[in-house]
Design a protein around this motif. Structure first.
Motif, PDB file in Angstrom:
ATOM      1  N   PHE A  33      -7.659  11.569  -1.322  1.00 11.89           N
ATOM      2  CA  PHE A  33      -6.652  10.571  -1.651  1.00 11.89           C
ATOM      3  C   PHE A  33      -5.271  11.067  -1.221  1.00 11.89           C
ATOM      4  O   PHE A  33      -4.983  12.268  -1.303  1.00 11.89           O
ATOM      5  N   ILE A  34      -4.455  10.127  -0.781  1.00 12.71           N
ATOM      6  CA  ILE A  34      -3.114  10.476  -0.313  1.00 12.71           C
ATOM      7  C   ILE A  34      -2.111   9.496  -0.915  1.00 12.71           C
ATOM      8  O   ILE A  34      -2.403   8.303  -1.042  1.00 12.71           O
ATOM      9  N   TRP A  35      -0.936   9.991  -1.248  1.00 14.17           N
ATOM     10  CA  TRP A  35       0.202   9.142  -1.571  1.00 14.17           C
ATOM     11  C   TRP A  35       1.155   9.156  -0.380  1.00 14.17           C
ATOM     12  O   TRP A  35       1.514  10.215   0.147  1.00 14.17           O
ATOM     13  N   TYR A  36       1.582   7.934   0.003  1.00 16.67           N
ATOM     14  CA  TYR A  36       2.551   7.770   1.069  1.00 16.67           C
ATOM     15  C   TYR A  36       3.800   7.078   0.533  1.00 16.67           C
ATOM     16  O   TYR A  36       3.730   6.237  -0.366  1.00 16.67           O
ATOM     17  N   LYS A  37       4.933   7.402   1.148  1.00 18.86           N
ATOM     18  CA  LYS A  37       6.215   6.755   0.872  1.00 18.86           C
ATOM     19  C   LYS A  37       6.610   5.989   2.122  1.00 18.86           C
ATOM     20  O   LYS A  37       6.525   6.531   3.238  1.00 18.86           O
ATOM     21  N   GLN A  38       7.022   4.735   1.959  1.00 13.39           N
ATOM     22  CA  GLN A  38       7.450   3.966   3.121  1.00 13.39           C
ATOM     23  C   GLN A  38       8.815   3.362   2.880  1.00 13.39           C
ATOM     24  O   GLN A  38       8.993   2.540   1.967  1.00 13.39           O
ATOM     25  N   ASP A  84      14.710   8.537  -3.330  1.00 14.26           N
ATOM     26  CA  ASP A  84      13.287   8.267  -3.602  1.00 14.26           C
ATOM     27  C   ASP A  84      12.982   6.774  -3.558  1.00 14.26           C
ATOM     28  O   ASP A  84      11.811   6.383  -3.606  1.00 14.26           O
ATOM     29  N   SER A  85      14.008   5.943  -3.494  1.00  8.61           N
ATOM     30  CA  SER A  85      13.806   4.498  -3.439  1.00  8.61           C
ATOM     31  C   SER A  85      13.027   4.132  -2.180  1.00  8.61           C
ATOM     32  O   SER A  85      13.442   4.449  -1.061  1.00  8.61           O
ATOM     33  N   ALA A  86      11.887   3.487  -2.373  1.00 11.12           N
ATOM     34  CA  ALA A  86      10.991   3.150  -1.262  1.00 11.12           C
ATOM     35  C   ALA A  86       9.787   2.415  -1.847  1.00 11.12           C
ATOM     36  O   ALA A  86       9.696   2.218  -3.051  1.00 11.12           O
ATOM     37  N   VAL A  87       8.860   2.061  -0.979  1.00 11.31           N
ATOM     38  CA  VAL A  87       7.565   1.544  -1.429  1.00 11.31           C
ATOM     39  C   VAL A  87       6.557   2.685  -1.351  1.00 11.31           C
ATOM     40  O   VAL A  87       6.514   3.419  -0.359  1.00 11.31           O
ATOM     41  N   TYR A  88       5.770   2.840  -2.408  1.00  8.44           N
ATOM     42  CA  TYR A  88       4.788   3.921  -2.485  1.00  8.44           C
ATOM     43  C   TYR A  88       3.384   3.338  -2.447  1.00  8.44           C
ATOM     44  O   TYR A  88       3.063   2.401  -3.185  1.00  8.44           O
ATOM     45  N   PHE A  89       2.565   3.906  -1.577  1.00  8.69           N
ATOM     46  CA  PHE A  89       1.178   3.470  -1.434  1.00  8.69           C
ATOM     47  C   PHE A  89       0.234   4.630  -1.719  1.00  8.69           C
ATOM     48  O   PHE A  89       0.473   5.761  -1.276  1.00  8.69           O
ATOM     49  N   CYS A  90      -0.851   4.303  -2.426  1.00  6.81           N
ATOM     50  CA  CYS A  90      -1.943   5.270  -2.476  1.00  6.81           C
ATOM     51  C   CYS A  90      -2.955   4.865  -1.418  1.00  6.81           C
ATOM     52  O   CYS A  90      -3.045   3.695  -1.029  1.00  6.81           O
ATOM     53  N   ALA A  91      -3.693   5.839  -0.918  1.00  5.79           N
ATOM     54  CA  ALA A  91      -4.730   5.579   0.079  1.00  5.79           C
ATOM     55  C   ALA A  91      -5.950   6.421  -0.246  1.00  5.79           C
ATOM     56  O   ALA A  91      -5.816   7.569  -0.678  1.00  5.79           O
ATOM     57  N   GLU A  92      -7.127   5.843  -0.064  1.00  7.54           N
ATOM     58  CA  GLU A  92      -8.364   6.570  -0.307  1.00  7.54           C
ATOM     59  C   GLU A  92      -9.139   6.712   1.000  1.00  7.54           C
ATOM     60  O   GLU A  92      -9.071   5.849   1.870  1.00  7.54           O
ATOM     61  N   ASN A  93      -9.867   7.804   1.099  1.00  8.85           N
ATOM     62  CA  ASN A  93     -10.658   8.132   2.279  1.00  8.85           C
ATOM     63  C   ASN A  93     -12.123   8.138   1.849  1.00  8.85           C
ATOM     64  O   ASN A  93     -12.526   8.975   1.042  1.00  8.85           O
ATOM     65  N   LEU A 100      -8.470   5.414   6.247  1.00 14.27           N
ATOM     66  CA  LEU A 100      -7.814   5.382   4.954  1.00 14.27           C
ATOM     67  C   LEU A 100      -7.684   3.924   4.521  1.00 14.27           C
ATOM     68  O   LEU A 100      -7.286   3.078   5.313  1.00 14.27           O
ATOM     69  N   ILE A 101      -8.005   3.662   3.265  1.00 14.16           N
ATOM     70  CA  ILE A 101      -7.857   2.322   2.715  1.00 14.16           C
ATOM     71  C   ILE A 101      -6.663   2.354   1.769  1.00 14.16           C
ATOM     72  O   ILE A 101      -6.631   3.149   0.822  1.00 14.16           O
ATOM     73  N   PHE A 102      -5.702   1.486   2.020  1.00 13.64           N
ATOM     74  CA  PHE A 102      -4.455   1.502   1.270  1.00 13.64           C
ATOM     75  C   PHE A 102      -4.494   0.538   0.092  1.00 13.64           C
ATOM     76  O   PHE A 102      -5.082  -0.543   0.173  1.00 13.64           O
ATOM     77  N   GLY A 103      -3.824   0.930  -0.982  1.00 17.37           N
ATOM     78  CA  GLY A 103      -3.611   0.057  -2.113  1.00 17.37           C
ATOM     79  C   GLY A 103      -2.449  -0.887  -1.842  1.00 17.37           C
ATOM     80  O   GLY A 103      -1.824  -0.853  -0.775  1.00 17.37           O
ATOM     81  N   GLN A 104      -2.113  -1.691  -2.836  1.00 16.80           N
ATOM     82  CA  GLN A 104      -1.102  -2.729  -2.663  1.00 16.80           C
ATOM     83  C   GLN A 104       0.304  -2.166  -2.497  1.00 16.80           C
ATOM     84  O   GLN A 104       1.089  -2.684  -1.726  1.00 16.80           O
ATOM     85  N   GLY A 105       0.627  -1.117  -3.174  1.00 19.45           N
ATOM     86  CA  GLY A 105       1.959  -0.555  -3.082  1.00 19.45           C
ATOM     87  C   GLY A 105       2.820  -0.902  -4.282  1.00 19.45           C
ATOM     88  O   GLY A 105       2.631  -1.933  -4.935  1.00 19.45           O
ATOM     89  N   THR A 106       3.754  -0.029  -4.594  1.00 20.28           N
ATOM     90  CA  THR A 106       4.730  -0.221  -5.663  1.00 20.28           C
ATOM     91  C   THR A 106       6.105   0.081  -5.113  1.00 20.28           C
ATOM     92  O   THR A 106       6.305   1.117  -4.464  1.00 20.28           O
ATOM     93  N   GLU A 107       7.038  -0.817  -5.385  1.00 17.17           N
ATOM     94  CA  GLU A 107       8.404  -0.588  -4.927  1.00 17.17           C
ATOM     95  C   GLU A 107       9.185   0.141  -6.012  1.00 17.17           C
ATOM     96  O   GLU A 107       9.287  -0.348  -7.142  1.00 17.17           O
ATOM     97  N   LEU A 108       9.691   1.306  -5.677  1.00 15.18           N
ATOM     98  CA  LEU A 108      10.490   2.106  -6.619  1.00 15.18           C
ATOM     99  C   LEU A 108      11.966   1.904  -6.303  1.00 15.18           C
ATOM    100  O   LEU A 108      12.399   2.102  -5.165  1.00 15.18           O
ATOM    101  N   SER A 109      12.702   1.513  -7.324  1.00 20.09           N
ATOM    102  CA  SER A 109      14.144   1.318  -7.181  1.00 20.09           C
ATOM    103  C   SER A 109      14.850   2.280  -8.132  1.00 20.09           C
ATOM    104  O   SER A 109      14.575   2.268  -9.337  1.00 20.09           O
ATOM    105  N   VAL A 110      15.737   3.100  -7.599  1.00 22.42           N
ATOM    106  CA  VAL A 110      16.430   4.100  -8.407  1.00 22.42           C
ATOM    107  C   VAL A 110      17.888   3.702  -8.546  1.00 22.42           C
ATOM    108  O   VAL A 110      18.607   3.562  -7.551  1.00 22.42           O
ATOM    109  N   LYS A 111      18.309   3.524  -9.791  1.00 21.38           N
ATOM    110  CA  LYS A 111      19.691   3.126 -10.056  1.00 21.38           C
ATOM    111  C   LYS A 111      20.555   4.355 -10.260  1.00 21.38           C
ATOM    112  O   LYS A 111      20.230   5.210 -11.068  1.00 21.38           O
ATOM    113  N   PRO A 112      21.679   4.433  -9.546  1.00 20.22           N
ATOM    114  CA  PRO A 112      22.541   5.617  -9.692  1.00 20.22           C
ATOM    115  C   PRO A 112      23.290   5.616 -11.021  1.00 20.22           C
ATOM    116  O   PRO A 112      23.395   4.603 -11.693  1.00 20.22           O
TER     117      PRO A 112
END
Lengths: 112, 113
Positions: A33-38, A84-93, A100-112
């Motif tokens: 399994f892998i976590w990606y940041k986009q 760190d603000s980005a969309v994060y995806f998990c992927a399984e092999n 790699l099969i990707f999940g839907q993704g989560t958008e992370l928003s960081v407020k200063p």
């Protein structure tokens, strides 16, 4: 024809807080399994990976937890920063070296 | 060292036109993948090569999509008679082999008008 846009789940956190992003994967036979940041306009960027014979792995400011019983993966980011603000995806092999099969993704928003 | 390189970065095609998208993987990487990413969604698998052999093309949406990697390095994804629903970002990734991370290129944004 009509297009339907999917709204990504969004996680909004304050700078300096810890973030937890969750992912449910689909196949109990997946062994890696892998976590990606986009970031916008870029390709996915590797963050951290974990093999199925482990349940936890730590990197720099990031930790991945794997629960094979419920097919759940999480990414913990410590002391979240605006960068760190980005969309994060998990992927399984599913098969070694295979796709790699990707999940839907989560958008992370960081407020200063 | 150079990462995965894709060209062009942007492509606008008229409906019905054929397009060819190029991927230069990291030198020596055995495996090469193509993904399609629609706006607001995760990458969807299209096809996978191990060296020059196309081992899995189950994700190609129709016979208008064709991919090749004749010498086991550079790969081309060709889309014939483009349709509006083909508009997406096409991502290429490579990996050394086995269970290792896949390195992605910046993608080609295809817009069919």
């Amino acid at each position: 024809g009509e297009s339907v846009g999917l709204h990504l789940p969004t996680l909004s956190v304050q700078e300096g807080d810890n973030s937890i992003i969750n992912c449910a994967y689909s196949n109990s036979a997946s062994d890696y399994f892998i976590w990606y940041k986009q970031e916008s306009g870029k390709g996915p960027q590797f963050i951290i990976d974990i093999r199925s014979n482990m349940d936890k792995r730590q990197g720099q400011r990031v930790t991945v937890l794997l629960n094979k019983t419920v097919k759940h993966l999480s990414l913990q980011i410590a002391a979240t920063q605006p960068g760190d603000s980005a969309v994060y995806f998990c992927a399984e092999n599913l098969h070694q070296g295979g796709k790699l099969i990707f999940g839907q993704g989560t958008e992370l928003s960081v407020k200063p | 060292g150079a990462g995965v390189s894709q060209s062009p970065r942007y492509k606008v095609a008229k409906r019905g036109q054929d397009v060819a998208l190029r991927c230069d993987p990291i030198s020596g990487h055995v495996s090469l993948f193509w993904y399609q990413q629609a706006l607001g969604q995760g990458p969807e698998f299209l096809t996978y090569f191990q060296n020059e052999a196309q081992l899995d093309k189950s994700g190609l949406p129709s016979d208008r999509f064709f991919a090749e990697r004749p010498e086991g390095s550079v790969s081309t994804l060709k889309i014939q008679r483009t349709q509006q629903e083909d508009s997406a970002v096409y991502l290429c990734a490579s990996r050394p082999g086995g269970n290792t991370e896949a390195f992605f290129g910046q993608g080609t944004r295809l817009t069919v008008v």
